[in-house]
Design an enzyme around this catalytic site. Structure first.
Site, PDB file in Angstrom:
ATOM      1  N   THR A  85     -32.635  27.744 -18.038  1.00 56.00           N
ATOM      2  CA  THR A  85     -32.364  27.320 -19.564  1.00 56.00           C
ATOM      3  C   THR A  85     -32.582  28.506 -20.673  1.00 56.00           C
ATOM      4  OG1 THR A  85     -32.347  24.945 -18.934  1.00 56.00           O
ATOM      5  CG2 THR A  85     -32.259  25.592 -21.216  1.00 56.00           C
ATOM      6  N   HIS A 138     -22.298  29.877 -15.237  1.00 49.78           N
ATOM      7  CA  HIS A 138     -23.585  29.635 -14.902  1.00 49.78           C
ATOM      8  C   HIS A 138     -23.729  27.977 -14.401  1.00 49.78           C
ATOM      9  CE1 HIS A 138     -24.880  26.763 -18.424  1.00 49.78           C
ATOM     10  NE2 HIS A 138     -23.987  27.421 -19.061  1.00 49.78           N
ATOM     11  N   HIS A 140     -25.940  25.077 -11.129  1.00 47.12           N
ATOM     12  CA  HIS A 140     -26.832  24.786 -10.135  1.00 47.12           C
ATOM     13  C   HIS A 140     -25.682  24.935  -8.644  1.00 47.12           C
ATOM     14  CE1 HIS A 140     -30.057  24.469 -12.601  1.00 47.12           C
ATOM     15  NE2 HIS A 140     -29.886  23.232 -13.223  1.00 47.12           N
ATOM     16  N   SER A 170     -43.403  22.434 -11.517  1.00 39.60           N
ATOM     17  CA  SER A 170     -42.532  22.140 -12.577  1.00 39.60           C
ATOM     18  C   SER A 170     -41.564  21.233 -12.553  1.00 39.60           C
ATOM     19  CB  SER A 170     -41.912  23.578 -12.872  1.00 39.60           C
ATOM     20  OG  SER A 170     -41.343  23.505 -14.352  1.00 39.60           O
ATOM     21  N   SER A 283     -36.131  31.484 -27.001  1.00 40.11           N
ATOM     22  CA  SER A 283     -36.547  32.102 -25.757  1.00 40.11           C
ATOM     23  C   SER A 283     -37.568  31.541 -24.684  1.00 40.11           C
ATOM     24  CB  SER A 283     -37.509  33.588 -26.267  1.00 40.11           C
ATOM     25  OG  SER A 283     -36.695  34.260 -26.985  1.00 40.11           O
ATOM     26  N   THR A 288     -41.734  21.980 -19.512  1.00 45.74           N
ATOM     27  CA  THR A 288     -41.827  20.855 -19.061  1.00 45.74           C
ATOM     28  C   THR A 288     -43.047  20.127 -19.739  1.00 45.74           C
ATOM     29  OG1 THR A 288     -41.131  21.717 -16.898  1.00 45.74           O
ATOM     30  CG2 THR A 288     -42.314  19.596 -16.916  1.00 45.74           C
ATOM     31  N   LYS A 291     -47.277  18.818 -17.988  1.00 44.08           N
ATOM     32  CA  LYS A 291     -47.475  19.322 -16.514  1.00 44.08           C
ATOM     33  C   LYS A 291     -48.971  19.899 -16.537  1.00 44.08           C
ATOM     34  CE  LYS A 291     -45.664  23.478 -15.983  1.00 44.08           C
ATOM     35  NZ  LYS A 291     -44.899  24.536 -15.960  1.00 44.08           N
TER      36      LYS A 291
END
Length: 354
Positions: A85, A138, A140, A170, A283, A288, A291
Site C-alpha cells: 500500500t 496493481h 493481489h 504483520s 510513504s 498494522t 503488532k
C-alpha cells in the site's frame, strides 16, 4: 579575320591575337568558376536534403519513442503485507503529474487465481485498452504469463517481497486490529485478542507454517502445482519467473532503494518517486495496529518447518538478486544513496556519414 590581316599592320595583328587569346582564357576561367560554383551549390543542396531526411528520421524516431513510452504497461501483482500500500500510494500520487493511469485489480474475495476466462479478459484488457495507456495495474493476483495468450509485447512486471515470518506476523495482527489506513473498518478476526506467540504455542491455524506459503505461489503463477504447499517445483518456477519475467523485485526492508532504481529505470512512471518517498506523508501510510514482535521461541518453532525453509530460500534468493542489481546501479556516499551515471557509450560507428 582574313580581311583584318590584309588591312592591319603585323604589329596590330599580333596584339589582336593576344587580346583574343586573353579573352578566351578569361572566359574559360569564368566558365570553370561557374562549374565549381554549381558543384558547390549541388553539394550544399544535397547536404541540406540529407539533413532534412536525418531530421525527419530523428523526429519520426522521437515520435516512435514517445508512442512506445505511451504504450507501456506495468503490473505490480502485490503480495499482501509487504508494504504494497505504501508503494502503491506513490504511484497514485505521481499518476497525474507523470500522465499515466493507475488501475486496481479487485478480485472477488481477493482470490489471487483467476479463472481461465478471466485470464483471457484481463490479457485482452491490458493489451488493447489504449485509452488507459500508459497504465500501472496493481492487485493481489498471482503472476500471469501473457505469452500463453499469443501476446507479443508483454507488460513489465515488478514486485516487492518480505521476510516470510515478518510478513505472516504483520498479516496475523492486521486481521485482528487492522491498520491506521482505515482504522474504522471491521476486520475478519476482530475481537480475537490472542497474540501471535500464544497462537504458535497453541498450534493455531492462523499462525501455522502453511500460512507462510504465499510469496512462492504469487511468483509461480496460475499453475495448480504453484499452490501445492511445499512444492519444490513451485519454488523453482517462482525463482525462474523472478529472474526472467520481472524487471525488478525489491524487498520491504530496503524499499527506498527499490523506489530509487525504479525511478532511474522507468522515469515515465516514477519520475519524482524517490523524493516523494522520502518527504511525502504517505510513504509509510499503512501501519498494522497492536503488532507485537514474536519471541525467539516462536520464530524457532516456525523455522523448523520445511515450508519456512522453502519460503525463506525464495526470499534470500530474491534479496541476493536485488542486492546484485543495486550494487551495479547505486552507490552510497556520506550516508546518502545516489544513482550511478551512464557507464557506456558508442564508438566505431560504420559506415561513416559524409
Amino acid at each position: 579575320m582574313g580581311l583584318l590581316r590584309l588591312k592591319m599592320p603585323p604589329k596590330f595583328q599580333l596584339l589582336a591575337l593576344l587580346a583574343f587569346a586573353i579573352a578566351m582564357i578569361f572566359l574559360e576561367n569564368q566558365i570553370q568558376k561557374l562549374e565549381e560554383s554549381r558543384g558547390k551549390l549541388e553539394r550544399a543542396i544535397a547536404r541540406h536534403e540529407v539533413r532534412e531526411i536525418e531530421q525527419r528520421h530523428i523526429q519520426e524516431g522521437a515520435k516512435e519513442a514517445l508512442a512506445e513510452a505511451d504504450d507501456l504497461v506495468v503490473i505490480y501483482n502485490r503480495v499482501p503485507k509487504t508494504a504494497s500500500t505504501s508503494f502503491t500510494n506513490i504511484a497514485y500520487d505521481l499518476c497525474n503529474k507523470n500522465h499515466y493511469h493507475v488501475l486496481h485489480i479487485n478480485t472477488t474475495k481477493n482470490n489471487p487465481v483467476m479463472s481461465l476466462q478471466d485470464q483471457v479478459r484481463f490479457v485482452k484488457n491490458v493489451t488493447l485498452w489504449k485509452e488507459m495507456k500508459p497504465a500501472f495495474y496493481h492487485g493481489h493476483v498471482s503472476f500471469l504469463d501473457f505469452t500463453k495468450f499469443g501476446v507479443k509485447k508483454k507488460p513489465i512486471y515488478i514486485n516487492v517481497i518480505r521476510d516470510p515470518i515478518e510478513r505472516l506476523v504483520s498479516y496475523y495482527y492486521f486481521l485482528r486490529f487492522g491498520d491506521d489506513y482505515r482504522p474504522g473498518l471491521r476486520r475478519r478476526k476482530q475481537g480475537d485478542k490472542k497474540t501471535f506467540d500464544e497462537c504458535v504455542a497453541a498450534g493455531g491455524s492462523d499462525c501455522a507454517p502453511e500460512k507462510l506459503w504465499l510469496q512462492i505461489p504469487f511468483f509461480c503463477g496460475h499453475y495448480s502445482e504453484c499452490w501445492n504447499i511445499g512444492s519444490r517445483w513451485a519454488l523453482e518456477q517462482a525463482k525462474y519467473n523472478l529472474v526472467n519475467e520481472y524487471m525488478l523485485v525489491g524487498v520491504t526492508e530496503e524499499l527506498e532503494d527499490f523506489v530509487m532504481m525504479l525511478e532511474a529505470a522507468l522515469p515515465r512512471f516514477f519520475k519524482g518517486a524517490t523524493e516523494l518517498y522520502r518527504t511525502g506523508k504517505k510513504s509509510h501510510l499503512r501501519k498494522t495496529s497492536e503488532k507485537k514482535p514474536p519471541t525467539k521461541e516462536s520464530i524457532a518453532r516456525l523455522q523448523q518447518s520445511d515450508i519456512w525453509k522453502m519460503e525463506n530460500e525464495f526470499y534470500e534468493f530474491a534479496l541476493e538478486q536485488f542486492q546484485y542489481v543495486r550494487a551495479h546501479a547505486v552507490r552510497e556516499k556520506d550516508g546518502e544513496l545516489y544513482l550511478l551515471a551512464q557507464n557506456f557509450f558508442y564508438e566505431k560507428i560504420y559506415p561513416k556519414t559524409t
